[in-house]
Design a protein around this motif. Structure first.
Motif, PDB file in Angstrom:
ATOM      1  N   GLU A   1      -6.433  -5.722  -6.467  1.00 52.05           N
ATOM      2  CA  GLU A   1      -5.367  -5.233  -5.569  1.00 52.05           C
ATOM      3  C   GLU A   1      -5.505  -6.405  -4.310  1.00 52.05           C
ATOM      4  OE1 GLU A   1      -3.441  -2.699  -5.739  1.00 52.05           O
ATOM      5  OE2 GLU A   1      -4.257  -2.284  -7.544  1.00 52.05           O
TER       6      GLU A   1
ATOM      7  N   PHE B   1       0.744  -1.231  -0.205  1.00 50.59           N
ATOM      8  CA  PHE B   1       0.035  -0.027  -0.093  1.00 50.59           C
ATOM      9  C   PHE B   1       0.981   1.210  -0.054  1.00 50.59           C
ATOM     10  CE2 PHE B   1      -3.258  -3.156   1.852  1.00 50.59           C
ATOM     11  CZ  PHE B   1      -3.864  -3.160   0.826  1.00 50.59           C
TER      12      PHE B   1
ATOM     13  N   VAL C   1      -8.994   2.458  -7.490  1.00 50.48           N
ATOM     14  CA  VAL C   1      -8.183   1.416  -7.725  1.00 50.48           C
ATOM     15  C   VAL C   1      -9.192   0.315  -7.968  1.00 50.48           C
ATOM     16  CG1 VAL C   1      -5.925   1.777  -6.730  1.00 50.48           C
ATOM     17  CG2 VAL C   1      -7.824   0.898  -5.216  1.00 50.48           C
TER      18      VAL C   1
ATOM     19  N   LYS D   1       2.987   2.063  -2.167  1.00 54.42           N
ATOM     20  CA  LYS D   1       3.025   2.215  -3.519  1.00 54.42           C
ATOM     21  C   LYS D   1       1.869   3.099  -4.127  1.00 54.42           C
ATOM     22  CE  LYS D   1       5.994  -1.484  -4.787  1.00 54.42           C
ATOM     23  NZ  LYS D   1       6.074  -2.012  -3.213  1.00 54.42           N
ATOM     24  N   TRP D   2       0.764   3.081  -3.343  1.00 54.74           N
ATOM     25  CA  TRP D   2      -0.524   3.984  -3.624  1.00 54.74           C
ATOM     26  C   TRP D   2      -0.063   5.410  -3.596  1.00 54.74           C
ATOM     27  CZ3 TRP D   2      -5.647   1.575  -1.493  1.00 54.74           C
ATOM     28  CH2 TRP D   2      -6.002   0.225  -2.076  1.00 54.74           C
TER      29      TRP D   2
ATOM     30  N   TYR E   1     -10.159   6.111  -3.054  1.00 61.17           N
ATOM     31  CA  TYR E   1      -9.213   6.106  -1.702  1.00 61.17           C
ATOM     32  C   TYR E   1      -8.698   7.413  -1.581  1.00 61.17           C
ATOM     33  CZ  TYR E   1      -4.717   5.751  -4.229  1.00 61.17           C
ATOM     34  OH  TYR E   1      -3.693   5.934  -5.052  1.00 61.17           O
TER      35      TYR E   1
ATOM     36  N   ARG F   1      -5.749   8.808   1.213  1.00 58.96           N
ATOM     37  CA  ARG F   1      -4.848   8.561   2.353  1.00 58.96           C
ATOM     38  C   ARG F   1      -4.723   9.311   3.381  1.00 58.96           C
ATOM     39  NH1 ARG F   1      -0.024   5.290   2.140  1.00 58.96           N
ATOM     40  NH2 ARG F   1      -0.147   5.178  -0.025  1.00 58.96           N
TER      41      ARG F   1
END
Length: 446
Positions: A171, A157, A166, A159-160, A440, A442
């Motif tokens: 995933e 994650f 996504v 790398k998100w 998503y 973060r």
């Protein structure tokens, strides 16, 4: 012309002979006093084969309201009797192997797992091999896998980006294979051979279709790819096993557990057996992670999600003796020796007389005071089977789900943006159709 007449007369004579023989047998053969289950209507010779191959769940949805919780489906020369619901399935889960056996009905796994393991050996040897599985999944071993799973999730994650969209289905499928590779197959596969081995396991998994249950060696493309993948995996693991033994190295993974395992007579596991056991463990340990309602990540949430989406559509046994069952309406049926006996977690977990509004996710279903998972007895909830043959990998599955989802929900806001996914009932392992697109962001809960 004379030849045509002779052929016609011969055909009529044969038909007349068969009819007379049937009539005579009806009079002279003693009628069975068994209270046999109702039989699903089907075509001559093949019975309900085509409906079964289209998807057992669709078939069950059509027939359960008409035939009830116990009924038989003729599939060519096989007779499968379904026991749906805890009132009639207790014997299915509690009967000893001598009465209801796994070995014959799960022979379709042999081309995938390989010779000499699991369902290709007698019950005594199979129990010893299950002991190897159990020892590799003891609490102290599972604790050793936690850090590896968390590390894989954090790395994946990371790398998100800070936000984006996504396919969460893709995933999670990819990540679950990564974590299973690390914990089960070992560092060598995860670090150096992951892409190759992942593709091979994909071909193995796709070689297990509903038609494979009845015709595991049918020469179709999916089975050809399965067999090529199985052969290549055997070569890869043979090299890894030989390398570890030569170097005297020991790793913290299931592969090492199988290498170190010994039968009760002191015999060590062979290279072929280790490979077969590892393939079986990986395929069971890399089933898709269920998607709990976004925002809920506790064990209770996962359990309720698994009620709606259990990993397997059907569980099967071969009946070695006659037995009887009584439905909740009081009807008694005799199940003959020789029948294949089946139950369906995917269907039984949604029975309306056990679960209120059964197709709806309800986080309070199993709470104290309701406890719908126990409403009709011990086998009201069978997502991981139960009784003598409960799923050995259940603790590992829960650990994977918790490790992955706890990281996701602590670090991201998630919102479903594609239509709610439709379930794919045609696969041997329950999944969803198409992409599951999620937006998503973060850092919301960091």
């Amino acid at each position: 012309m004379d030849l045509d007449n002779k052929l016609l007369n011969m055909g009529l004579l044969i038909m007349a002979t068969l009819v007379v023989a049937k009539v005579i047998s009806a009079f002279i053969m003693p009628k069975s006093r068994k209270r046999l289950p109702p039989v699903m209507s089907g075509w001559p010779v093949v019975g309900g084969l085509f409906r079964f191959l289209k998807g057992p769940i669709i078939m069950l949805r059509d027939e359960y309201p008409k035939l009830g919780s116990v009924f038989t489906v003729n599939l060519a020369h096989w007779k499968i009797t379904f026991l749906i619901g805890p009132e009639v399935s207790a014997h299915f889960f509690k009967a000893p192997e001598a009465d209801l056996s796994q070995q014959e009905v799960y022979q379709f796994n042999v081309p995938t797992f390989g010779p000499g393991v699991v369902f290709d050996v007698d019950y005594t040897v199979r129990q010893e091999q299950f002991r190897f599985f159990t020892e590799s999944l003891r609490v102290n071993k599972l604790k050793g896998y936690v850090d590896q799973m968390v590390m894989e999730a954090e790395d994946y994650f990371s790398k998100w980006g800070d936000s984006g969209e996504v396919d969460i289905k893709y995933e999670l499928e990819h990540l679950i294979i990564l974590t299973a590779s690390r914990c089960l197959l070992g560092r060598e596969v995860r670090d150096k051979l992951f892409d190759d081995v992942s593709a091979l396991f994909h071909d193995l998994d796709n070689g297990m279709l509903p038609i494979s249950v009845l015709f595991p060696y049918l020469p179709i493309p999916a089975h050809h790819r399965r067999d090529r993948a199985r052969k290549r995996l055997a070569e890869i693991f043979a090299n890894i096993i030989a390398s570890r033994k030569l170097a005297g190295k020991s790793e913290n993974d299931m592969l090492q557990c199988f290498i170190d395992s010994k039968y009760k007579d002191g015999r060590p596991t062979s290279q072929s057996e280790i490979t077969g056991l590892l393939i079986a463990a990986f395929l069971l340990g890399s089933t898709p992670v269920p998607l709990p309602p976004l925002g809920l990540g506790h064990t209770s949430s996962v359990t309720r999600t698994l009620r709606l989406h259990p990993p397997l559509i059907m569980l099967l046994r071969s009946s070695h003796s006659d037995f009887s069952v009584t439905t909740r309406e009081g009807k008694e049926y005799d199940i003959p020796k020789g029948h294949i006996v089946a139950t369906s977690p995917a269907f039984a977990n949604r029975l309306s007389h056990i679960y209120k509004d059964p197709d709806r996710y309800d986080p309070d279903r199993f709470a104290v005071g309701r406890e719908e998972d126990k409403a009709a007895g011990a086998f009201s909830y069978i997502s991981f089977g139960g009784g003598r043959h409960g799923c050995l990998g259940e603790p590992f599955a829960y650990l994977q789900i918790k490790a992955i989802w706890s990281h996701l929900l602590r670090n991201f806001e998630l919102e479903l943006v594609s239509p709610f996914p439709e379930i794919d009932w045609n696969a041997m392992v329950v999944g969803v159709k198409g992409k599951v697109m999620v937006r998503y962001k973060r850092g919301a809960f960091s």
